[in-house]
Design an enzyme around this catalytic site. Structure first.
Site, PDB file in Angstrom:
ATOM      1  N   ASP A  96       0.833  -1.207   0.000  1.00  0.00           N
ATOM      2  CA  ASP A  96       0.000   0.000   0.000  1.00  0.00           C
ATOM      3  C   ASP A  96       0.867   1.256   0.000  1.00  0.00           C
ATOM      4  O   ASP A  96       2.035   1.227   0.382  1.00  0.00           O
ATOM      5  CB  ASP A  96      -0.912   0.016   1.223  1.00  0.00           C
ATOM      6  N   GLU A  97       0.302   2.348  -0.430  1.00  0.00           N
ATOM      7  CA  GLU A  97       0.885   3.692  -0.335  1.00  0.00           C
ATOM      8  C   GLU A  97       2.341   3.742  -0.814  1.00  0.00           C
ATOM      9  O   GLU A  97       3.187   4.408  -0.219  1.00  0.00           O
ATOM     10  CB  GLU A  97       0.774   4.215   1.096  1.00  0.00           C
TER      11      GLU A  97
END
Length: 533
Positions: free
Chosen positions: A338-339
């Site tokens: 993620d991210e």
């Protein structure tokens, strides 16, 4: 004129109050103590809601003469011993665990239509029988039995009782096989004892998966022999600049062992290629420019990335995955994803496509946050959706397409199940980037229909993550988790037909005294009709 209370006649007023209470059913004048006791907990007053309840018949009363009767298998004896350990402190009864006799509380494994985790509980005047096909099912039956006893049974000192279990039959099995909770031990480190406490709380609600977020920008929390500075240096701090910490391999094994004793599977997460500053600070060679950044104690995200083109990156990944997989008997290893804002899309796809086979090589199935669907999810991989109700249509469509192509989904919508979200603007700790998440919002949705275009069969379950940027004590964990965790557990276990806020809030309110008895600090939401303390 105001009376002087010291001269007011008291006897008539006391008698009048008693008569009013008697008329309301609160007391019965002249009745025996047991007759005045509260009625047993109804069979359907538990969380998660059982699949089927058939009340009827006389209740069973646990007494000093009660035994816990098990068959000859070590697994059943262990569960019987666990049950006895729960009940002895408050009842003061010996509750011997024995293979002899039959009256009392009986635990047995048998063939039947229970599924992998289902059970049957039958209560009558002559005893209670818990039946299941597997030890996990029998353990979940014990949690239901526990909730059918008065909340005072959770206390560690002898209580007056009586200890009655309502008559009838509960038949139960879970809706989803994956029912998880995540604890972020990277932003703030939590000790083995703190993690065990949370495991016990999860077990009460039939949660069967503990996802441990073991690495992030702020800290690396697991010893890796081939890369020792990850833990010794990368694990030396945390958000706000505290001393941090890490688990030795022996300590991690102890967490895994303890979770298994409560029938939870541990899913370890090493977040990659972003959220990696602790690793980059520990080893300069992992950085594209060969320069190690300083340790990070803030809460910003998206600024770090492993160097995707470098060969040493994959030596690092192979070593970490190999050592962690060897410590973890469960099926899954979470690779984050993620991210990764500092990783180009092309590099992200290349990295995920190269790392997933490493996970498979060491006998595990990969789990990734739902951005994994922007690469090529491996066969058997799970994608964990953490978007919002308002996440863009294109992103949701990509997740749905992956689900239709065979990728299983774990649902953790941040504006529903992220336990670190504030309840209201005035509550704390917590954050509010995904919105304010009161108890009803957290509970009142259906995982089976949440994402348009996703086949119901693709939804493997739900997970309630607890990120720890603002959480650094067990009391903080409990306040953010309870009461929302109970709702997440029900969404994962109970049939959709049993879901309904009006009935749930009443069952949830009944958990308050149990949490008080257990010493759990929880948020007394105004949406729930809690009993007075």
């Amino acid at each position: 004129m105001r009376r002087n209370h010291s001269t007011t006649p008291r006897t008539p007023r006391i008698l009048g109050s008693l008569l009013l209470l008697a008329a309301a059913g609160a007391v019965t004048l002249g009745a025996a103590p047991e007759a005045r006791a509260a009625a047993p907990v109804p069979l359907d007053r538990v969380i998660p809601a059982p699949a089927s309840v058939s009340p009827g018949g006389a209740p069973y009363r646990v007494t000093r003469a009660t035994g816990i009767h098990v068959d000859g298998s070590p697994e059943v004896r262990r569960i019987g011993t666990y049950l006895a350990g729960l009940l002895r402190p408050a009842t003061g009864y010996p509750l011997p665990v024995t293979e002899r006799g039959g009256a009392g509380i009986r635990l047995r494994l048998q063939d039947g239509d229970f599924g992998a985790e289902g059970y049957r509980l039958h209560s009558a005047a002559d005893g209670v029988t818990l039946s299941a096909r597997t030890p996990a099912g029998l353990f979940h039956a014990v949690q239901t039995l526990r909730q059918l006893l008065p909340a005072a049974v959770e206390k560690k000192t002898v209580q007056p009782g009586p200890w009655r279990i309502a008559g009838g039959t509960v038949r139960d099995r879970p809706r989803y096989a994956y029912r998880g909770a995540m604890l972020d031990v990277s932003r703030h480190f939590f000790t083995v004892a703190q993690v065990k406490r949370y495991i016990d709380q999860l077990a009460l609600y039939k949660v069967n998966t503990l996802h441990l977020h073991l690495s992030d920008d702020q800290g690396w929390r697991i010893a890796v022999d081939s890369w020792p500075r990850l833990a010794s240096y990368g694990g030396s701090t945390q958000v706000g600049g505290g001393r941090g910490g890490h688990y030795t391999k022996a300590q991690y094994r102890e967490i895994v062992r303890y979770a298994a004793s409560r029938h939870l599977e541990v899913v370890p997460e090493i977040d990659m290629p972003g959220h990696t500053n602790a690793a980059l600070a520990s080893y300069a060679a992992l950085n594209c420019d060969g320069v190690a950044p300083p340790l990070y104690t803030g809460t910003r995200v998206g600024f770090s990335s492993l160097c995707v083109p470098k060969r040493i990156t994959y030596d690092f990944v192979d070593d970490v995955v190999r050592e962690l997989a060897a410590l973890t008997p469960g099926r899954y290893l979470h690779i984050g994803g993620d991210e990764a804002h500092s990783t180009s899309h092309a590099d992200y796809v290349a990295f995920m496509d190269r790392v997933q086979p490493v996970v498979a090589r060491y006998g595990k199935k990969a789990v990734g946050w739902h951005q994994l669907t922007g690469a090529h999810p491996a066969e058997g991989a799970l994608a964990q959706y953490w978007g919002l109700d308002g996440t863009g249509a294109a992103e949701k469509a990509r997740v749905a397409q992956a689900a239709r192509n065979g990728t299983g989904l774990i649902l953790s919508p941040a504006d529903r199940l992220y336990l670190d979200m504030k309840y209201t603007r005035s509550t704390g700790p917590g954050t509010d980037w995904a919105g304010l998440v009161e108890v009803r919002r957290s509970y009142d949705w259906d995982p089976g229909t949440y994402l348009a275009g996703v086949p119901a069969s693709a939804v493997r379950g739900v997970e309630a993550p607890l990120w720890s940027e603002t959480v650094d004590t067990s009391a903080d964990i409990e306040y953010m988790a309870f009461p929302r965790l109970a709702g997440a557990a029900e969404l994962g276990w109970s049939p959709a037909a049993t879901h309904g806020w009006s009935a749930y809030r009443v069952r949830l309110a009944a958990q308050g005294p149990r949490w008080d008895a257990l010493g759990i600090r929880y948020y007394r939401s105004p949406q729930v009709p809690w009993p007075a303390r």
